[in-house]
Motif scaffolding. Structure first.
Motif, PDB file in Angstrom:
ATOM      1  N   ASP A  86       0.821  -1.207   0.000  1.00 33.85           N
ATOM      2  CA  ASP A  86       0.000   0.000   0.000  1.00 33.85           C
ATOM      3  C   ASP A  86       0.857   1.261   0.000  1.00 33.85           C
ATOM      4  OD1 ASP A  86      -2.281  -1.523  -0.072  1.00 33.85           O
ATOM      5  OD2 ASP A  86      -2.699  -1.368   2.070  1.00 33.85           O
ATOM      6  N   LEU A  87       1.983   1.225   0.708  1.00 33.06           N
ATOM      7  CA  LEU A  87       2.868   2.386   0.704  1.00 33.06           C
ATOM      8  C   LEU A  87       3.443   2.617  -0.690  1.00 33.06           C
ATOM      9  CD1 LEU A  87       4.443   4.680   2.029  1.00 33.06           C
ATOM     10  CD2 LEU A  87       6.199   2.998   2.675  1.00 33.06           C
ATOM     11  N   MET A  88       3.910   1.578  -1.335  1.00 34.13           N
ATOM     12  CA  MET A  88       4.452   1.722  -2.682  1.00 34.13           C
ATOM     13  C   MET A  88       3.391   2.258  -3.643  1.00 34.13           C
ATOM     14  SD  MET A  88       7.732   1.022  -3.074  1.00 34.13           S
ATOM     15  CE  MET A  88       7.825   0.563  -4.818  1.00 34.13           C
ATOM     16  N   ALA A  89       2.160   1.754  -3.526  1.00 36.38           N
ATOM     17  CA  ALA A  89       1.094   2.235  -4.399  1.00 36.38           C
ATOM     18  C   ALA A  89       0.825   3.718  -4.163  1.00 36.38           C
ATOM     19  CB  ALA A  89      -0.187   1.418  -4.153  1.00 36.38           C
ATOM     20  N   ALA A  90       0.848   4.130  -2.897  1.00 40.63           N
ATOM     21  CA  ALA A  90       0.628   5.540  -2.568  1.00 40.63           C
ATOM     22  C   ALA A  90       1.773   6.409  -3.104  1.00 40.63           C
ATOM     23  CB  ALA A  90       0.508   5.704  -1.058  1.00 40.63           C
ATOM     24  N   LEU A  91       3.010   5.960  -2.953  1.00 38.32           N
ATOM     25  CA  LEU A  91       4.155   6.734  -3.440  1.00 38.32           C
ATOM     26  C   LEU A  91       4.098   6.926  -4.954  1.00 38.32           C
ATOM     27  CD1 LEU A  91       7.028   5.094  -1.334  1.00 38.32           C
ATOM     28  CD2 LEU A  91       6.054   7.379  -1.013  1.00 38.32           C
ATOM     29  N   VAL A  92       3.767   5.858  -5.659  1.00 40.19           N
ATOM     30  CA  VAL A  92       3.705   5.932  -7.126  1.00 40.19           C
ATOM     31  C   VAL A  92       2.554   6.865  -7.560  1.00 40.19           C
ATOM     32  CG1 VAL A  92       3.282   4.609  -9.225  1.00 40.19           C
ATOM     33  CG2 VAL A  92       4.815   3.692  -7.465  1.00 40.19           C
ATOM     34  N   ALA A  93       1.428   6.755  -6.903  1.00 42.18           N
ATOM     35  CA  ALA A  93       0.280   7.621  -7.234  1.00 42.18           C
ATOM     36  C   ALA A  93       0.625   9.088  -6.999  1.00 42.18           C
ATOM     37  CB  ALA A  93      -0.951   7.216  -6.422  1.00 42.18           C
TER      38      ALA A  93
END
Length: 344
Positions: free
Chosen positions: A333-340
């Protein structure tokens, strides 16, 4: 950049020693499109190989292993005795009467390097000093890319000259230990973006930026300024796969300002962490403590005892500036948030 070809996104999870970068954390970052990094400086050679095998059971993606470049310390037992006296205020807080002298001060770097080469990660990163060209050649012959850490321009130039595939520029905002090996640690005071601006015109190797990077907007700013990738540590401290103690994690999640500062009192090397009583008790004498790894070995039992008692005031709570932005998420979830955020 060869390293970028190993991962979907230009996000490298910083190696953080002391059991924080569990195989589960490293594998989860790589599985989510970044490059996970195992911190191995405190691991015995066999443990390095075993943890690398554990990571490979969890992911088929590339990952990195990090080591401290260090030689065996000369032990002056008079200095050790004096250091124990300096630690008395901290020992009193834990009702410890006598601090045992360590039987091992640090791992043998040459043996660790041999184990790393056996483990064959895609990337090996190094801090605290620079490798010899012959050591870098050994790594390259094993198919391992090499990343060196620099906190100032001369260090970055030396790593490039020795044959590193990339240089990680560590700004003063970064949590944990400073990687300085040329000049006084206190003299390397540039923030990440300022350091990048100074180094970029002088270097041809790809540059990775570290220090205070906590969200996708900062990733975008780093890449726009000329970094090929970012390295993020504090942002990953509070993910569910992190190996930090629950009390440590809670302190991080409660931080609502930049409550960090640098100290050499805990390990004998300048490092940034959450301000606590350990730092306060040693503030007046921190310049007198022996250099890493001697002080680090001396305080390891203190910090372990504080950990058992959930006493965060006497633990090493390494964290970088920007700690107020940590999130209680899974790596995915953190990686998805960073990319977004990066693409927004």
């Amino acid at each position: 950049m060869k390293i970028l070809s190993l991962c979907q996104y230009p996000i490298i999870q910083a190696p953080m020693a002391g059991g924080i970068t569990t195989p589960e954390l490293v594998a989860a970052v790589s599985n989510a499109g970044g490059l996970g990094s195992l911190a191995a400086p405190l691991l015995a050679p066999l443990a390095i190989i075993e943890q690398a095998e554990h990571i490979r059971r969890l992911t088929d993606k590339p990952f990195a292993i990090n080591l401290f470049v260090q030689s065996k310390p000369h032990i002056d037992y008079a200095e050790v005795a004096a250091a124990k006296l300096l630690l008395q205020p901290v020992l009193a807080e834990l009702n410890i009467d006598d601090l045992a002298t360590p039987t091992r001060w640090c791992q043998d770097f040459e043996e660790q390097l041999d184990a790393l080469i056996i483990a064959r990660p895609a990337v090996a990163s190094f801090t605290f000093d620079v490798l010899h060209a012959s050591q870098i050649q050994r790594l390259h012959e094993a198919g391992i890319l090499v990343v060196g850490t620099a906190t100032n321009l001369p260090e970055a130039i030396v790593w490039q000259a020795m044959g590193a595939d990339a240089v990680c520029l560590q700004g003063v905002e970064a949590g944990g230990h400073r990687g300085t090996f040329i000049g006084a640690q206190e003299a390397s005071t540039l923030g990440a973006l300022a350091l990048l601006a100074q180094c970029r015109p002088q270097l041809q190797v790809p540059l990775i930026l570290a220090g205070g990077i906590m969200d996708g907007g900062q990733i975008a700013a780093a890449l726009a300024a000329g970094a090929q990738a970012v390295q993020m540590g504090t942002a990953f401290l509070t993910v569910k796969e992190s190996g930090i103690a629950a009390a440590y994690k809670q302190r991080l999640l409660q931080a609502n300002t930049d409550s960090t500062r640098q100290t050499r009192a805990i390990s004998g090397r300048l490092a940034r962490g959450l301000d606590n009583k350990f730092m306060a008790l040693m503030a007046a004498v921190e310049a007198q403590v022996p250099a890493y790894p001697i002080q680090n070995a001396l305080t390891s039992s203190i910090r372990a005892q504080a950990g058992k008692l959930n006493n965060t005031e006497l633990m090493s709570l390494w964290a970088g500036q920007g700690v107020a932005k940590v999130r209680d998420l899974s790596v995915r979830d953190l990686m998805a948030a960073l990319v977004a955020e990066w693409h927004s």
